[in-house]
Motif scaffolding. Structure first.
Motif, PDB file in Angstrom:
ATOM      1  N   ALA A 168      61.702   7.812  35.830  1.00  0.00           N
ATOM      2  CA  ALA A 168      63.001   6.965  36.710  1.00  0.00           C
ATOM      3  C   ALA A 168      62.651   6.397  37.545  1.00  0.00           C
ATOM      4  CB  ALA A 168      64.339   8.165  37.014  1.00  0.00           C
ATOM      5  N   LYS A 169      62.728   4.996  37.977  1.00  0.00           N
ATOM      6  CA  LYS A 169      63.055   4.436  38.813  1.00  0.00           C
ATOM      7  C   LYS A 169      63.365   4.774  40.052  1.00  0.00           C
ATOM      8  CE  LYS A 169      61.677  -0.420  39.851  1.00  0.00           C
ATOM      9  NZ  LYS A 169      61.556  -1.456  39.410  1.00  0.00           N
ATOM     10  N   LEU A 170      63.229   4.978  40.854  1.00  0.00           N
ATOM     11  CA  LEU A 170      64.224   5.188  42.364  1.00  0.00           C
ATOM     12  C   LEU A 170      63.977   3.745  43.284  1.00  0.00           C
ATOM     13  CD1 LEU A 170      65.561   7.088  44.772  1.00  0.00           C
ATOM     14  CD2 LEU A 170      63.305   7.976  44.759  1.00  0.00           C
ATOM     15  N   GLY A 171      65.104   3.097  44.094  1.00  0.00           N
ATOM     16  CA  GLY A 171      65.008   2.347  45.114  1.00  0.00           C
ATOM     17  C   GLY A 171      65.577   3.392  45.867  1.00  0.00           C
ATOM     18  N   GLY A 207      58.428  14.135  38.844  1.00  0.00           N
ATOM     19  CA  GLY A 207      58.279  13.119  38.164  1.00  0.00           C
ATOM     20  C   GLY A 207      58.938  11.650  38.320  1.00  0.00           C
ATOM     21  N   VAL A 208      59.608  11.088  39.134  1.00  0.00           N
ATOM     22  CA  VAL A 208      59.631   9.549  39.414  1.00  0.00           C
ATOM     23  C   VAL A 208      58.513   8.957  39.263  1.00  0.00           C
ATOM     24  CG1 VAL A 208      60.662   8.976  41.273  1.00  0.00           C
ATOM     25  CG2 VAL A 208      61.889  10.150  40.852  1.00  0.00           C
ATOM     26  N   ARG A 209      58.784   8.050  38.344  1.00  0.00           N
ATOM     27  CA  ARG A 209      57.532   7.097  38.036  1.00  0.00           C
ATOM     28  C   ARG A 209      57.640   6.350  39.056  1.00  0.00           C
ATOM     29  NH1 ARG A 209      58.580   2.513  36.337  1.00  0.00           N
ATOM     30  NH2 ARG A 209      60.688   3.205  35.538  1.00  0.00           N
ATOM     31  N   LEU A 232      62.585   8.014  54.251  1.00  0.00           N
ATOM     32  CA  LEU A 232      62.716   7.930  52.813  1.00  0.00           C
ATOM     33  C   LEU A 232      61.384   8.058  51.851  1.00  0.00           C
ATOM     34  CD1 LEU A 232      64.893   4.770  52.799  1.00  0.00           C
ATOM     35  CD2 LEU A 232      65.811   6.937  51.565  1.00  0.00           C
ATOM     36  N   ALA A 233      60.113   7.315  52.350  1.00  0.00           N
ATOM     37  CA  ALA A 233      59.427   7.390  52.047  1.00  0.00           C
ATOM     38  C   ALA A 233      58.647   9.490  51.504  1.00  0.00           C
ATOM     39  CB  ALA A 233      57.677   6.860  53.220  1.00  0.00           C
ATOM     40  N   GLU A 234      58.940  10.323  52.527  1.00  0.00           N
ATOM     41  CA  GLU A 234      58.911  11.494  52.503  1.00  0.00           C
ATOM     42  C   GLU A 234      59.660  12.027  50.882  1.00  0.00           C
ATOM     43  OE1 GLU A 234      56.927  14.405  54.059  1.00  0.00           O
ATOM     44  OE2 GLU A 234      55.771  12.933  55.194  1.00  0.00           O
ATOM     45  N   ILE A 235      61.022  11.262  51.438  1.00  0.00           N
ATOM     46  CA  ILE A 235      61.812  12.024  50.263  1.00  0.00           C
ATOM     47  C   ILE A 235      61.240  11.335  48.500  1.00  0.00           C
ATOM     48  CG2 ILE A 235      64.438  10.847  49.288  1.00  0.00           C
ATOM     49  CD1 ILE A 235      65.605  11.073  52.039  1.00  0.00           C
ATOM     50  N   GLY A 236      60.766  10.253  48.935  1.00  0.00           N
ATOM     51  CA  GLY A 236      60.462   9.357  47.312  1.00  0.00           C
ATOM     52  C   GLY A 236      59.053  10.290  46.969  1.00  0.00           C
ATOM     53  N   ASP A 237      58.407  10.828  48.083  1.00  0.00           N
ATOM     54  CA  ASP A 237      57.196  11.210  47.800  1.00  0.00           C
ATOM     55  C   ASP A 237      57.794  12.678  46.840  1.00  0.00           C
ATOM     56  OD1 ASP A 237      55.020   9.535  48.671  1.00  0.00           O
ATOM     57  OD2 ASP A 237      55.254  10.845  50.846  1.00  0.00           O
ATOM     58  N   HIS A 238      58.308  13.783  48.115  1.00  0.00           N
ATOM     59  CA  HIS A 238      58.690  14.747  47.528  1.00  0.00           C
ATOM     60  C   HIS A 238      59.262  14.296  45.263  1.00  0.00           C
ATOM     61  CE1 HIS A 238      60.511  18.823  47.264  1.00  0.00           C
ATOM     62  NE2 HIS A 238      61.647  18.047  46.726  1.00  0.00           N
ATOM     63  N   LEU A 239      60.170  13.608  45.606  1.00  0.00           N
ATOM     64  CA  LEU A 239      60.740  13.168  44.305  1.00  0.00           C
ATOM     65  C   LEU A 239      59.928  12.557  43.360  1.00  0.00           C
ATOM     66  CD1 LEU A 239      64.216  11.493  44.922  1.00  0.00           C
ATOM     67  CD2 LEU A 239      64.011  13.680  44.420  1.00  0.00           C
ATOM     68  N   GLN A 271      69.829  -3.559  39.053  1.00  0.00           N
ATOM     69  CA  GLN A 271      69.040  -4.207  38.246  1.00  0.00           C
ATOM     70  C   GLN A 271      67.889  -3.609  38.203  1.00  0.00           C
ATOM     71  OE1 GLN A 271      70.089  -6.203  35.935  1.00  0.00           O
ATOM     72  NE2 GLN A 271      72.348  -5.831  37.081  1.00  0.00           N
ATOM     73  N   GLU A 272      67.717  -2.801  39.293  1.00  0.00           N
ATOM     74  CA  GLU A 272      66.046  -2.651  39.039  1.00  0.00           C
ATOM     75  C   GLU A 272      65.159  -1.522  39.338  1.00  0.00           C
ATOM     76  OE1 GLU A 272      63.789  -4.934  42.407  1.00  0.00           O
ATOM     77  OE2 GLU A 272      64.336  -6.572  41.958  1.00  0.00           O
ATOM     78  N   CYS A 273      66.026  -0.506  39.297  1.00  0.00           N
ATOM     79  CA  CYS A 273      66.107   0.742  40.186  1.00  0.00           C
ATOM     80  C   CYS A 273      67.167   1.766  38.668  1.00  0.00           C
ATOM     81  CB  CYS A 273      66.028   1.177  40.706  1.00  0.00           C
ATOM     82  SG  CYS A 273      64.833   0.211  42.443  1.00  0.00           S
ATOM     83  N   ASP A 274      66.740   3.095  38.500  1.00  0.00           N
ATOM     84  CA  ASP A 274      67.576   4.144  37.453  1.00  0.00           C
ATOM     85  C   ASP A 274      68.322   4.808  38.231  1.00  0.00           C
ATOM     86  OD1 ASP A 274      66.393   3.857  35.302  1.00  0.00           O
ATOM     87  OD2 ASP A 274      64.710   4.279  36.280  1.00  0.00           O
ATOM     88  N   PHE A 275      68.143   4.950  39.910  1.00  0.00           N
ATOM     89  CA  PHE A 275      68.490   5.821  40.803  1.00  0.00           C
ATOM     90  C   PHE A 275      68.520   5.259  42.602  1.00  0.00           C
ATOM     91  CE2 PHE A 275      65.283   8.088  40.554  1.00  0.00           C
ATOM     92  CZ  PHE A 275      65.451   9.296  41.446  1.00  0.00           C
ATOM     93  N   ALA A 276      69.187   5.322  43.536  1.00  0.00           N
ATOM     94  CA  ALA A 276      68.720   4.748  44.719  1.00  0.00           C
ATOM     95  C   ALA A 276      69.676   5.986  45.969  1.00  0.00           C
ATOM     96  CB  ALA A 276      69.576   3.295  45.214  1.00  0.00           C
ATOM     97  N   VAL A 277      68.789   5.847  46.645  1.00  0.00           N
ATOM     98  CA  VAL A 277      69.100   6.770  48.039  1.00  0.00           C
ATOM     99  C   VAL A 277      68.605   6.035  49.156  1.00  0.00           C
ATOM    100  CG1 VAL A 277      67.961   8.942  49.283  1.00  0.00           C
ATOM    101  CG2 VAL A 277      67.645   9.147  46.822  1.00  0.00           C
ATOM    102  N   ALA A 278      69.467   5.784  49.832  1.00  0.00           N
ATOM    103  CA  ALA A 278      69.754   4.890  51.500  1.00  0.00           C
ATOM    104  C   ALA A 278      69.599   6.091  52.289  1.00  0.00           C
ATOM    105  CB  ALA A 278      71.491   4.745  51.255  1.00  0.00           C
ATOM    106  N   ALA A 279      69.481   5.971  53.581  1.00  0.00           N
ATOM    107  CA  ALA A 279      69.447   7.011  54.501  1.00  0.00           C
ATOM    108  C   ALA A 279      69.429   5.858  56.149  1.00  0.00           C
ATOM    109  CB  ALA A 279      67.517   7.783  54.564  1.00  0.00           C
TER     110      ALA A 279
END
Length: 98
Positions: free
Chosen positions: A33-36, A61-63, A49-56, A87-95
């Motif tokens: 999946a693509k994460l925003g 296996g977030v792409r 957010l960068a840490e969350i992205g790295d962890h996921l 439009q660009e992402c499969d899911f998103a996280v806000a912080a």
């Protein structure tokens, strides 16, 4: 266009049904999946957010991870940015930073 100033949204979906509060369908898996990531622009928000992205990415296996930033932390996110993320992402996280 909705004026979101002063509006509190209930992310559980249990709020009154005066408006469509249907939760988005959940992904079956995060693999591929693509994460925003939506940073509100306050200090340390992007770090968290960068840490969350790295962890996921490592654990689930977030792409791809894409960081978006609000124009100003004191205002709601622009509708055009929200639409772009959808439009660009499969899911998103806000912080919120600080």
């Amino acid at each position: 266009m909705t004026d979101w100033a002063g509006v509190i949204l209930d992310p559980t979906g249990d709020a009154e049904k005066g408006a469509d509060t249907t939760l988005a369908p959940r992904l079956g898996s995060l693999r591929g999946a693509k994460l925003g990531l939506l940073d509100n622009g306050k200090p340390n928000g992007s770090v968290l957010l960068a840490e969350i992205g790295d962890h996921l990415r490592e654990r689930y296996g977030v792409r791809e991870v894409v960081m978006y930033t609000k124009s100003y932390f004191g205002t709601p996110v622009d509708q055009t940015l929200t639409e772009r993320i959808v439009q660009e992402c499969d899911f998103a996280v806000a912080a919120i930073g600080d």
